[in-house]
Design a protein around this motif. Sequence first.
Motif, PDB file in Angstrom:
ATOM      1  N   VAL A 172       0.841  -1.204   0.000  1.00 53.78           N
ATOM      2  CA  VAL A 172       0.000   0.000   0.000  1.00 53.78           C
ATOM      3  C   VAL A 172       0.878   1.257   0.000  1.00 53.78           C
ATOM      4  O   VAL A 172       0.603   2.228  -0.715  1.00 53.78           O
ATOM      5  N   MET A 173       1.981   1.217   0.774  1.00 57.50           N
ATOM      6  CA  MET A 173       2.879   2.383   0.810  1.00 57.50           C
ATOM      7  C   MET A 173       3.432   2.676  -0.597  1.00 57.50           C
ATOM      8  O   MET A 173       3.492   3.832  -1.031  1.00 57.50           O
ATOM      9  N   MET A 174       3.798   1.608  -1.311  1.00 59.12           N
ATOM     10  CA  MET A 174       4.368   1.792  -2.655  1.00 59.12           C
ATOM     11  C   MET A 174       3.326   2.336  -3.619  1.00 59.12           C
ATOM     12  O   MET A 174       3.576   3.291  -4.357  1.00 59.12           O
ATOM     13  N   ALA A 175       2.127   1.726  -3.616  1.00 60.73           N
ATOM     14  CA  ALA A 175       1.075   2.185  -4.542  1.00 60.73           C
ATOM     15  C   ALA A 175       0.672   3.615  -4.211  1.00 60.73           C
ATOM     16  O   ALA A 175       0.496   4.448  -5.111  1.00 60.73           O
ATOM     17  N   ALA A 176       0.551   3.921  -2.898  1.00 61.00           N
ATOM     18  CA  ALA A 176       0.094   5.253  -2.484  1.00 61.00           C
ATOM     19  C   ALA A 176       1.103   6.341  -2.850  1.00 61.00           C
ATOM     20  O   ALA A 176       0.731   7.503  -3.013  1.00 61.00           O
ATOM     21  N   SER A 177       2.365   5.958  -3.002  1.00 61.28           N
ATOM     22  CA  SER A 177       3.395   6.950  -3.332  1.00 61.28           C
ATOM     23  C   SER A 177       3.123   7.617  -4.678  1.00 61.28           C
ATOM     24  O   SER A 177       3.533   8.750  -4.910  1.00 61.28           O
ATOM     25  N   LEU A 178       2.429   6.887  -5.579  1.00 58.33           N
ATOM     26  CA  LEU A 178       2.125   7.477  -6.891  1.00 58.33           C
ATOM     27  C   LEU A 178       0.629   7.740  -7.074  1.00 58.33           C
ATOM     28  O   LEU A 178       0.169   7.998  -8.185  1.00 58.33           O
ATOM     29  N   ALA A 179      -0.134   7.634  -5.970  1.00 55.07           N
ATOM     30  CA  ALA A 179      -1.587   7.878  -6.080  1.00 55.07           C
ATOM     31  C   ALA A 179      -1.875   9.375  -6.025  1.00 55.07           C
ATOM     32  O   ALA A 179      -1.035  10.171  -5.630  1.00 55.07           O
ATOM     33  N   ASP A 180      -3.095   9.759  -6.418  1.00 54.62           N
ATOM     34  CA  ASP A 180      -3.537  11.150  -6.252  1.00 54.62           C
ATOM     35  C   ASP A 180      -3.911  11.356  -4.794  1.00 54.62           C
ATOM     36  O   ASP A 180      -4.674  10.561  -4.240  1.00 54.62           O
ATOM     37  N   CYS A 200      13.852   4.156   1.504  1.00 49.85           N
ATOM     38  CA  CYS A 200      14.237   4.055   0.101  1.00 49.85           C
ATOM     39  C   CYS A 200      13.262   4.855  -0.778  1.00 49.85           C
ATOM     40  O   CYS A 200      13.667   5.601  -1.662  1.00 49.85           O
ATOM     41  N   LEU A 201      11.960   4.712  -0.493  1.00 51.12           N
ATOM     42  CA  LEU A 201      10.956   5.452  -1.276  1.00 51.12           C
ATOM     43  C   LEU A 201      11.161   6.965  -1.124  1.00 51.12           C
ATOM     44  O   LEU A 201      11.050   7.720  -2.093  1.00 51.12           O
ATOM     45  N   ILE A 202      11.462   7.390   0.114  1.00 50.25           N
ATOM     46  CA  ILE A 202      11.676   8.827   0.355  1.00 50.25           C
ATOM     47  C   ILE A 202      12.885   9.299  -0.457  1.00 50.25           C
ATOM     48  O   ILE A 202      12.883  10.362  -1.071  1.00 50.25           O
ATOM     49  N   GLN A 203      13.910   8.443  -0.491  1.00 52.83           N
ATOM     50  CA  GLN A 203      15.101   8.787  -1.268  1.00 52.83           C
ATOM     51  C   GLN A 203      14.755   8.899  -2.768  1.00 52.83           C
ATOM     52  O   GLN A 203      15.355   9.660  -3.507  1.00 52.83           O
ATOM     53  N   MET A 204      13.725   8.160  -3.183  1.00 51.88           N
ATOM     54  CA  MET A 204      13.283   8.219  -4.589  1.00 51.88           C
ATOM     55  C   MET A 204      12.376   9.433  -4.847  1.00 51.88           C
ATOM     56  O   MET A 204      11.962   9.669  -5.979  1.00 51.88           O
ATOM     57  N   GLY A 205      12.003  10.141  -3.773  1.00 52.89           N
ATOM     58  CA  GLY A 205      11.174  11.334  -3.939  1.00 52.89           C
ATOM     59  C   GLY A 205       9.776  11.191  -3.356  1.00 52.89           C
ATOM     60  O   GLY A 205       8.948  12.104  -3.490  1.00 52.89           O
ATOM     61  N   ALA A 206       9.479  10.069  -2.713  1.00 54.65           N
ATOM     62  CA  ALA A 206       8.142   9.882  -2.132  1.00 54.65           C
ATOM     63  C   ALA A 206       7.992  10.737  -0.883  1.00 54.65           C
ATOM     64  O   ALA A 206       8.990  11.099  -0.249  1.00 54.65           O
ATOM     65  N   ARG A 207       6.740  11.052  -0.550  1.00 50.12           N
ATOM     66  CA  ARG A 207       6.473  11.846   0.667  1.00 50.12           C
ATOM     67  C   ARG A 207       5.768  10.946   1.675  1.00 50.12           C
ATOM     68  O   ARG A 207       4.566  10.703   1.565  1.00 50.12           O
ATOM     69  N   ILE A 208       6.561  10.440   2.623  1.00 48.52           N
ATOM     70  CA  ILE A 208       6.028   9.498   3.612  1.00 48.52           C
ATOM     71  C   ILE A 208       6.395   9.983   5.006  1.00 48.52           C
ATOM     72  O   ILE A 208       7.515  10.428   5.230  1.00 48.52           O
ATOM     73  N   GLU A 209       5.439   9.883   5.913  1.00 49.41           N
ATOM     74  CA  GLU A 209       5.689  10.233   7.317  1.00 49.41           C
ATOM     75  C   GLU A 209       5.096   9.151   8.212  1.00 49.41           C
ATOM     76  O   GLU A 209       4.127   8.497   7.827  1.00 49.41           O
ATOM     77  N   GLY A 210       5.664   9.002   9.384  1.00 50.22           N
ATOM     78  CA  GLY A 210       5.087   8.092  10.381  1.00 50.22           C
ATOM     79  C   GLY A 210       5.562   6.654  10.249  1.00 50.22           C
ATOM     80  O   GLY A 210       5.140   5.802  11.030  1.00 50.22           O
TER      81      GLY A 210
END
Length: 423
Positions: A172-180, A200-210
Amino acid sequence: MDKLLVQRSGPVQGACTVNGAKNAVLPIMAACLLSPEPSVIERVPRVTDVLTMLEILRRLGVGATLVGDRLTIEPGRFAGTLASYELVSRMRASICVLGPLLARQGKAQVAMPGGCVIGSRPVDLHVKGLQALGAKIAIEHGYLVASAPRLQGAKISLGGTHGSSVLATGNVMMAASLADGVTIIEQAACEPEVVDLAHCLIQMGARIEGHGSPVVRVEGVRGLRGARYRIIPDRIEAGTLLIAAALMGGEVMVEGARADHLGAVIDKLAEANVSIEKLNGALRIKAGEPIQAVDVTTLPYPGFPTDLQAPMMALLAVARGTSVLTEKVYPDRFMHVAELNRMGASIVRQGATAIVKGVGRLSGAPVVGSDLRAAAALLLAGLAAEHQTELQGIEHLQRGYQNLEEQLVRLGARIRRVRAGRS
Ligand code: UD1
């Protein structure tokens, strides 16, 4: 198939180094599908599960090469959407391509993993999480057939009967990284491997917290860069090495073992009379005192990991007193009990609990490892058993340990590999 001949060993002395975490690298390899740019991942363990994931990526049309411990993944504009039953049946973790394929291709067909020797392993939480993001998912001919022209952020709870789910949280974290929009995952898994994926996702530019807490917030972005990432050391391999040292006695430095990832394990070993010193980037174990019985309950992180339940049982089999081991994550994960009893252990299973009456000494026997951690437990038991243990099923060991046998031998363990067809 090769087999291992294991003799009673120890006390041992020396140092060993923990490899990268298998359970972190598998979803991170899937995460690389989220960007068309090449990714480079370091400290990748050379285990069969990683090779299976490489094969899945290649069959999707993605370039993937592993040189030493450095993995390069070049998705470009790959066309594939299928993870076949042949590959998924080899490794359940293949399901973690589902989220990235949906996000990147808008569709995916991933074989249903089915059960395995550690019990029934459903995928309802993966399906629930991705459906909440707007995916349509059906089961057709043994495959999860998913589609979503566009994923939409949502509030999702991922708690199941046995707690949170590591790979469903990852999917879900991976899919949500490119969701609206924004996704809130409640009852998210807090395992260090989930945190590593988030980093790793954050390093790729994803916006994740928590990440690392039960509530994770993901704000979707339009696109991601390729990753440059170094995997965390494998806490389960580190724990296995600590337990092996506890069984053999002596003094061993486990380089790379992270005390902050192994709190519950260090605690239980200390209770069992094993002294572990926390150093900068390593753990030093001093063992030699008689092992004391302890009660252990496996739980999602930060509880005692289910993946170390079988190795811990091998240790408690020779402890002074009676231990009660309760499995709360996979209640059927007890295939090793009968084999340990064949080695002279005194273990009775009652539902999701095993009552382990410590016996002074095990006695070597021909045994078969039925899964990865069961095979590790039997190898460890052999190190504390009189005479010879002949361990079969060691292909399971190679699924998750890069070189456990060599690491133990270098410390002084008496293990010999017999190649298939020789004696
Ligand atoms: C991961 C690890 C595995 C470890 C497990 C639990 C990888 C590659 N593997 O597996 O080594 O033993 O975490 O720490 O990271 N469940 C459901 N529905 C689902 C998914 C899971 O009910 O959709 C249940 C499982 O049957 C189990 C519990 O939830 O009882 C935890 O499983 P989960 O965390 O999902 O395990 P994996 O992520 O598959």
